[in-house]
Design a protein around this motif. Structure first.
Motif, PDB file in Angstrom:
ATOM      1  N   GLY A   1     -41.285   0.576  13.602  1.00  0.00           N
ATOM      2  CA  GLY A   1     -40.797  -0.096  12.699  1.00  0.00           C
ATOM      3  C   GLY A   1     -40.659  -0.935  11.321  1.00  0.00           C
ATOM      4  N   ALA A   2     -39.991  -0.731  10.883  1.00  0.00           N
ATOM      5  CA  ALA A   2     -40.843  -0.673   8.541  1.00  0.00           C
ATOM      6  C   ALA A   2     -41.770  -2.445   8.779  1.00  0.00           C
ATOM      7  CB  ALA A   2     -39.233  -0.643   8.121  1.00  0.00           C
ATOM      8  N   ASN A   3     -42.448  -1.534   7.638  1.00  0.00           N
ATOM      9  CA  ASN A   3     -43.020  -2.727   7.116  1.00  0.00           C
ATOM     10  C   ASN A   3     -41.967  -4.151   7.729  1.00  0.00           C
ATOM     11  OD1 ASN A   3     -44.538  -0.745   4.559  1.00  0.00           O
ATOM     12  ND2 ASN A   3     -45.462  -1.673   6.326  1.00  0.00           N
TER      13      ASN A   3
ATOM     14  N   SER B   1     -46.786  -7.074  13.958  1.00  0.00           N
ATOM     15  CA  SER B   1     -48.019  -7.425  13.783  1.00  0.00           C
ATOM     16  C   SER B   1     -47.464  -9.318  14.136  1.00  0.00           C
ATOM     17  CB  SER B   1     -48.925  -7.724  12.766  1.00  0.00           C
ATOM     18  OG  SER B   1     -48.844  -6.755  12.247  1.00  0.00           O
ATOM     19  N   THR B   2     -46.480  -9.739  14.179  1.00  0.00           N
ATOM     20  CA  THR B   2     -46.597 -11.692  14.598  1.00  0.00           C
ATOM     21  C   THR B   2     -46.092 -11.098  16.130  1.00  0.00           C
ATOM     22  OG1 THR B   2     -45.588 -11.700  12.271  1.00  0.00           O
ATOM     23  CG2 THR B   2     -44.478 -12.721  14.798  1.00  0.00           C
ATOM     24  N   LEU B   3     -45.610 -10.445  16.173  1.00  0.00           N
ATOM     25  CA  LEU B   3     -44.948 -10.039  18.069  1.00  0.00           C
ATOM     26  C   LEU B   3     -46.391  -9.695  18.823  1.00  0.00           C
ATOM     27  CD1 LEU B   3     -42.771 -10.324  20.113  1.00  0.00           C
ATOM     28  CD2 LEU B   3     -42.342  -7.925  20.094  1.00  0.00           C
TER      29      LEU B   3
ATOM     30  N   ASP C   1     -48.628   1.510  15.743  1.00  0.00           N
ATOM     31  CA  ASP C   1     -48.771   2.694  14.948  1.00  0.00           C
ATOM     32  C   ASP C   1     -48.338   3.724  14.444  1.00  0.00           C
ATOM     33  OD1 ASP C   1     -50.058   5.139  14.837  1.00  0.00           O
ATOM     34  OD2 ASP C   1     -48.927   5.867  16.206  1.00  0.00           O
ATOM     35  N   HIS C   2     -48.560   3.540  12.864  1.00  0.00           N
ATOM     36  CA  HIS C   2     -47.321   3.974  12.136  1.00  0.00           C
ATOM     37  C   HIS C   2     -47.684   5.636  11.782  1.00  0.00           C
ATOM     38  CE1 HIS C   2     -45.600   0.181   9.703  1.00  0.00           C
ATOM     39  NE2 HIS C   2     -46.286   0.093   9.781  1.00  0.00           N
ATOM     40  N   SER C   3     -48.865   5.236  12.075  1.00  0.00           N
ATOM     41  CA  SER C   3     -49.597   6.569  11.672  1.00  0.00           C
ATOM     42  C   SER C   3     -48.547   8.117  13.353  1.00  0.00           C
ATOM     43  CB  SER C   3     -51.068   6.966  12.271  1.00  0.00           C
ATOM     44  OG  SER C   3     -51.488   7.715  13.929  1.00  0.00           O
TER      45      SER C   3
HETATM   46  N1  LIG Z   1     -48.690 -16.013   8.080  1.00  0.00           N
HETATM   47  C1  LIG Z   1     -47.471 -15.838   7.673  1.00  0.00           C
HETATM   48  N2  LIG Z   1     -46.841 -16.619   6.696  1.00  0.00           N
HETATM   49  C2  LIG Z   1     -45.749 -16.164   6.428  1.00  0.00           C
HETATM   50  N3  LIG Z   1     -45.207 -15.474   6.702  1.00  0.00           N
HETATM   51  C3  LIG Z   1     -45.850 -13.997   7.524  1.00  0.00           C
HETATM   52  C4  LIG Z   1     -46.762 -14.899   7.817  1.00  0.00           C
HETATM   53  N4  LIG Z   1     -47.126 -13.068   8.979  1.00  0.00           N
HETATM   54  C5  LIG Z   1     -45.973 -12.665   8.537  1.00  0.00           C
HETATM   55  N5  LIG Z   1     -44.958 -13.629   7.475  1.00  0.00           N
HETATM   56  C6  LIG Z   1     -43.288 -12.993   7.471  1.00  0.00           C
HETATM   57  O1  LIG Z   1     -43.553 -12.400   8.692  1.00  0.00           O
HETATM   58  C7  LIG Z   1     -41.727 -11.134   8.313  1.00  0.00           C
HETATM   59  C8  LIG Z   1     -42.930  -9.740   9.676  1.00  0.00           C
HETATM   60  O2  LIG Z   1     -43.970  -9.543   9.797  1.00  0.00           O
HETATM   61  P1  LIG Z   1     -45.651  -8.678  10.115  1.00  0.00           P
HETATM   62  O3  LIG Z   1     -46.557  -8.653   9.758  1.00  0.00           O
HETATM   63  O4  LIG Z   1     -44.969  -9.447  11.864  1.00  0.00           O
HETATM   64  O5  LIG Z   1     -44.783  -7.643  10.480  1.00  0.00           O
HETATM   65  P2  LIG Z   1     -44.718  -5.812  10.853  1.00  0.00           P
HETATM   66  O6  LIG Z   1     -43.896  -5.345  11.109  1.00  0.00           O
HETATM   67  O7  LIG Z   1     -45.826  -6.145  11.821  1.00  0.00           O
HETATM   68  O8  LIG Z   1     -45.199  -5.270   8.970  1.00  0.00           O
HETATM   69  P3  LIG Z   1     -46.632  -4.360   8.143  1.00  0.00           P
HETATM   70  O9  LIG Z   1     -46.099  -2.958   8.831  1.00  0.00           O
HETATM   71  O10 LIG Z   1     -46.372  -4.379   7.084  1.00  0.00           O
HETATM   72  O11 LIG Z   1     -47.452  -4.597   9.356  1.00  0.00           O
HETATM   73  C9  LIG Z   1     -42.401 -10.986   7.592  1.00  0.00           C
HETATM   74  O12 LIG Z   1     -41.358 -11.148   6.815  1.00  0.00           O
HETATM   75  C10 LIG Z   1     -44.085 -10.856   6.454  1.00  0.00           C
HETATM   76  O13 LIG Z   1     -43.942 -11.335   5.448  1.00  0.00           O
END
Ligand SMILES: Nc1ncnc2c1ncn2[C@@H]1O[C@H](COP(=O)(O)OP(=O)(O)OP(=O)(O)O)[C@@H](O)[C@H]1O
Length: 295
Positions: free
Chosen positions: A36-38, A43-45, A177-179
């Motif tokens: 998935g995109a940035n 990472s949250t999941l 994994d973005h790679s």
């Molecule tokens: N600690 C935090 N506090 C507030 N918002 C957060 C926090 N961590 C992540 N977010 C927000 O939650 C959303 C999801 O972020 P997350 O880091 O889970 O995405 P991701 O898919 O892992 O991105 P990436 O590919 O850039 O690592 C984004 O809008 C991010 O700005």
């Protein structure tokens, strides 16, 4: 034993809804890969799956006692030297550091770690810090392994060593994994997160079908399928097979038959990596391999 993420929602105190209703099965038979995109919420999941973050709603069912977790980033001011940090994390997991030291040393060597013994973690190069992060996650013999961008910052040899280790692993593994390397792990199940949700098969971001293939067009379907491709192909409609290897199946099908073909592939447990129209030059060149050939 599967680990299940059920109805996971997560909203940060800032008000950002990062995960919006995710159900996900982590299967011990094959690695589960989140793409998935940035900012999509990967990472949250992963933090939630690892138990490092409590979701706003939903639950993680049957999370094993020992979880190996590589976070997306380390605390910037980690002053402990590497060995003490590894020992500390073993204790946090309720393990005796001596019990994981041998596996840890083996992994450090395998990954070509060459950071100084007494150097604080915060002064290590990005790649060496990543190697230590991987060692702490892998050495504890985790029931569930959760890796956030594990190939990030690794040199080529270390990246290959990690790929080999993950390919040989039997057990619950969830990674982002973005790679693109994770997609080549045997049987990898790919899921795409989009705006905090798992994109469905019908989502154009998940299955990039061309809007309207011209008459006579041929599509190349790239699939991630667990297990031996031989018996699998017998359960699927006929197709020209380009690649049939462990975890990977690439076939060519006429565009009008592609929907039925994809539906059959999904029904036997394959995940769709991509669907692309073949350029006329590719069609003239023909399939690279004859494995399982003929319509
Ligand atoms: N600690 C935090 N506090 C507030 N918002 C957060 C926090 N961590 C992540 N977010 C927000 O939650 C959303 C999801 O972020 P997350 O880091 O889970 O995405 P991701 O898919 O892992 O991105 P990436 O590919 O850039 O690592 C984004 O809008 C991010 O700005």
């Amino acid at each position: 034993m599967h680990v299940r993420l059920v109805g996971i929602h997560h909203t940060y105190p800032s008000g950002t809804a990062a995960v919006r209703g995710v159900d996900l099965d982590v299967d011990p038979a094959a690695p589960t890969v989140l793409r998935g995109a940035n900012g999509a919420g990967k990472s949250t999941l992963l933090r939630i799956a690892a138990g490092a973050e409590t979701p706003s709603a939903g639950r993680v069912v049957k999370r094993p006692a020992v979880v190996g977790y590589l976070p997306d980033r380390f605390p910037a001011l980690l002053r402990l030297p590497p060995r003490r940090w590894l020992d500390h994390l073993a204790r946090v997991r309720g393990l005796d550091p001596d019990d994981v030291a041998d596996t840890g040393d083996e992994l450090l060597e395998e990954l070509g770690y060459d950071g100084a013994e007494g150097e604080p973690m915060s002064e290590l190069s990005k790649g060496n810090a990543q190697k230590l992060g991987l060692v702490q996650a892998l050495a504890c013999d985790p029931g569930l392994l959760v890796l956030d961008e594990p190939w990030s910052g690794l040199d080529d040899d270390a990246a290959d060593a990690l790929t080999a280790r993950l390919a040989a692993r039997h057990g619950l593994t969830l990674l982002t994994d973005h790679s693109g390397t994770a997609a080549s792990l045997p049987g990898a199940r790919l899921h795409r997160l989009r705006g905090g949700r798992i994109a469905s098969g019908a989502d154009p971001d998940s299955v990039p079908l061309p809007a309207a293939p011209p008459p006579g067009a041929v599509l190349r379907l790239d699939l991630a399928c667990a297990g031996d491709p031989g018996p699998l192909l017998e359960r699927l409609p006929p197709a020209h097979v380009e690649t049939a290897g462990p975890g990977r199946l690439v076939v060519r099908v006429p565009a009008p038959e592609s929907d039925a073909w994809l539906a059959a592939a999904l029904a036997v447990g394959c995940a769709v990596r991509s669907v692309r129209p073949l350029r006329p030059a590719d069609e003239r060149r023909g399939p690279r391999s004859e494995a399982g050939s003929a319509w």
